[in-house]
Design a protein around this motif. Sequence first.
Motif, mmCIF file in Angstrom:
data_model
loop_
_atom_site.group_PDB
_atom_site.id
_atom_site.type_symbol
_atom_site.label_atom_id
_atom_site.label_comp_id
_atom_site.label_asym_id
_atom_site.label_seq_id
_atom_site.Cartn_x
_atom_site.Cartn_y
_atom_site.Cartn_z
ATOM 1 N N THR A 202 -49.541 55.592 -2.910
ATOM 2 C CA THR A 202 -48.513 54.675 -2.419
ATOM 3 C C THR A 202 -49.106 53.805 -1.324
ATOM 4 N N ILE A 203 -48.978 52.506 -1.464
ATOM 5 C CA ILE A 203 -49.339 51.576 -0.389
ATOM 6 C C ILE A 203 -48.039 51.143 0.274
ATOM 7 N N VAL A 204 -47.916 51.412 1.563
ATOM 8 C CA VAL A 204 -46.710 51.032 2.293
ATOM 9 C C VAL A 204 -47.085 49.998 3.351
ATOM 10 N N VAL A 205 -46.292 48.949 3.427
ATOM 11 C CA VAL A 205 -46.573 47.842 4.339
ATOM 12 C C VAL A 205 -45.359 47.617 5.223
ATOM 13 N N ALA A 206 -45.580 47.642 6.533
ATOM 14 C CA ALA A 206 -44.514 47.365 7.499
ATOM 15 C C ALA A 206 -44.702 45.957 8.044
ATOM 16 N N MET A 207 -43.631 45.161 8.042
ATOM 17 C CA MET A 207 -43.679 43.788 8.546
ATOM 18 C C MET A 207 -42.573 43.609 9.582
ATOM 19 N N TYR A 208 -42.931 43.042 10.729
ATOM 20 C CA TYR A 208 -41.978 42.872 11.821
ATOM 21 C C TYR A 208 -42.083 41.473 12.404
ATOM 22 N N GLY A 209 -40.922 40.814 12.549
ATOM 23 C CA GLY A 209 -40.904 39.497 13.158
ATOM 24 C C GLY A 209 -39.490 39.082 13.513
ATOM 25 N N GLY A 210 -39.296 38.513 14.703
ATOM 26 C CA GLY A 210 -37.952 38.123 15.137
ATOM 27 C C GLY A 210 -37.036 39.317 15.183
ATOM 28 N N ASP A 227 -53.952 41.948 -7.371
ATOM 29 C CA ASP A 227 -53.460 40.572 -7.288
ATOM 30 C C ASP A 227 -51.947 40.546 -7.145
ATOM 31 N N VAL A 228 -51.267 41.468 -7.850
ATOM 32 C CA VAL A 228 -49.804 41.555 -7.740
ATOM 33 C C VAL A 228 -49.427 42.028 -6.346
ATOM 34 N N GLN A 229 -50.151 43.010 -5.833
ATOM 35 C CA GLN A 229 -49.847 43.526 -4.498
ATOM 36 C C GLN A 229 -49.993 42.443 -3.442
ATOM 37 N N ASN A 230 -51.102 41.697 -3.480
ATOM 38 C CA ASN A 230 -51.319 40.640 -2.492
ATOM 39 C C ASN A 230 -50.263 39.553 -2.598
ATOM 40 N N GLN A 231 -49.853 39.225 -3.826
ATOM 41 C CA GLN A 231 -48.811 38.225 -4.022
ATOM 42 C C GLN A 231 -47.493 38.688 -3.405
ATOM 43 N N LEU A 232 -47.147 39.967 -3.618
ATOM 44 C CA LEU A 232 -45.911 40.502 -3.049
ATOM 45 C C LEU A 232 -45.947 40.460 -1.530
ATOM 46 N N VAL A 233 -47.067 40.897 -0.954
ATOM 47 C CA VAL A 233 -47.189 40.909 0.505
ATOM 48 C C VAL A 233 -47.044 39.497 1.055
ATOM 49 N N ASN A 234 -47.736 38.536 0.444
ATOM 50 C CA ASN A 234 -47.651 37.150 0.912
ATOM 51 C C ASN A 234 -46.228 36.610 0.816
ATOM 52 N N SER A 235 -45.541 36.913 -0.292
ATOM 53 C CA SER A 235 -44.187 36.384 -0.499
ATOM 54 C C SER A 235 -43.203 36.951 0.524
ATOM 55 N N VAL A 236 -43.228 38.280 0.703
ATOM 56 C CA VAL A 236 -42.294 38.891 1.648
ATOM 57 C C VAL A 236 -42.650 38.485 3.080
ATOM 58 N N GLU A 237 -43.938 38.422 3.397
ATOM 59 C CA GLU A 237 -44.367 37.968 4.730
ATOM 60 C C GLU A 237 -43.802 36.583 5.031
ATOM 61 N N ALA A 238 -43.931 35.672 4.062
ATOM 62 C CA ALA A 238 -43.462 34.305 4.287
ATOM 63 C C ALA A 238 -41.962 34.275 4.583
ATOM 64 N N ARG A 239 -41.193 35.133 3.904
ATOM 65 C CA ARG A 239 -39.745 35.146 4.147
ATOM 66 C C ARG A 239 -39.423 35.807 5.479
ATOM 67 N N VAL A 240 -40.205 36.826 5.872
ATOM 68 C CA VAL A 240 -40.007 37.420 7.199
ATOM 69 C C VAL A 240 -40.290 36.379 8.278
ATOM 70 N N ILE A 241 -41.371 35.638 8.122
ATOM 71 C CA ILE A 241 -41.718 34.602 9.099
ATOM 72 C C ILE A 241 -40.626 33.551 9.160
ATOM 73 N N GLY A 242 -40.135 33.125 7.991
ATOM 74 C CA GLY A 242 -39.062 32.128 7.964
ATOM 75 C C GLY A 242 -37.802 32.625 8.655
ATOM 76 N N ALA A 243 -37.426 33.874 8.386
ATOM 77 C CA ALA A 243 -36.214 34.433 9.011
ATOM 78 C C ALA A 243 -36.390 34.615 10.500
ATOM 79 N N SER A 244 -37.616 34.905 10.936
ATOM 80 C CA SER A 244 -37.846 35.111 12.374
ATOM 81 C C SER A 244 -37.673 33.830 13.184
ATOM 82 N N LEU A 245 -37.709 32.694 12.499
ATOM 83 C CA LEU A 245 -37.559 31.404 13.187
ATOM 84 C C LEU A 245 -36.118 30.944 13.274
ATOM 85 N N LEU A 246 -35.202 31.678 12.608
ATOM 86 C CA LEU A 246 -33.793 31.285 12.619
ATOM 87 C C LEU A 246 -33.172 31.543 13.973
#
Length: 246
Positions: A202-210, A227-246
């Motif tokens: 299991t690869i578990v990734v914690a992302m925190y912002g805002g 490649d699927v894993q990196n794509q998922l991480v990038n996609s969720v990261e981008a949405r976390v970053i976007g939400a942290s700016l709200l």
Amino acid sequence: LWYTRAPSSPPGPSPQASKDAALASGIGIQPGDLAGWQAQHDSMANPFAAGAGVNARSRRTAQQATAVLARCLRVPVSAVDGAFGLGGGPGSSGQASSPVYADPSGDGSTAGSTVEVMRSVRDEQADARVFQDPSLFSTCYQPYAQAMLPYTAAASGQAALSFATVEPVSVPTPSAGSTTHVAAFQIARIGNDHGQTVTVVTIVVAMYGGRVQASLGTVSNFVFPIDVQNQLVNSVEARVIGASLL
């Protein structure tokens, strides 16, 4: 003289809680992130919690293991509970879990995510302390993962698992200057099925912002498609970053 009393109904969620729950649902894995993958009926459980919701005994075991983990990390138990989505701390304002997505190739790989929006940046930062030192977290989390092995196996339908290893791993991270922090870990759970060694990675990734904290989990019996894993991480990261700016 008489009067009637109408039955009272429980108060509904506050407008802010409803708004934050909707925000959380748009941050985790979305159907378009895994084209061709099959969304199962189950909702993703927080991958760090590792079988804590299986039954009453698993919850008691998780409670004890969480206390040990918190002492090892030198953080309050409430911080670990919040980071693992155990019990929904007072700082939580909205949460959402994605479905569990299964690899269409049928190799047993799955992926999912959980997202929680906190009431304030301070609440989010309190939970983020759990992952401040990835090496220390790996050392402290291993006994937790070991204690939860029977329930992890039961939740996933795996054969009996004997021991677990935990180590930090590298995943794509936000660009320099971003206030979003990412920590990733590989948890290998090893057992035996009729004389054959079984390894569940299991690869578990914690992302925190805002005010946002997201946990992404991928599971495989061999190697999850990188490649699927990196794509998922990038996609969720981008949405976390976007939400942290709200």
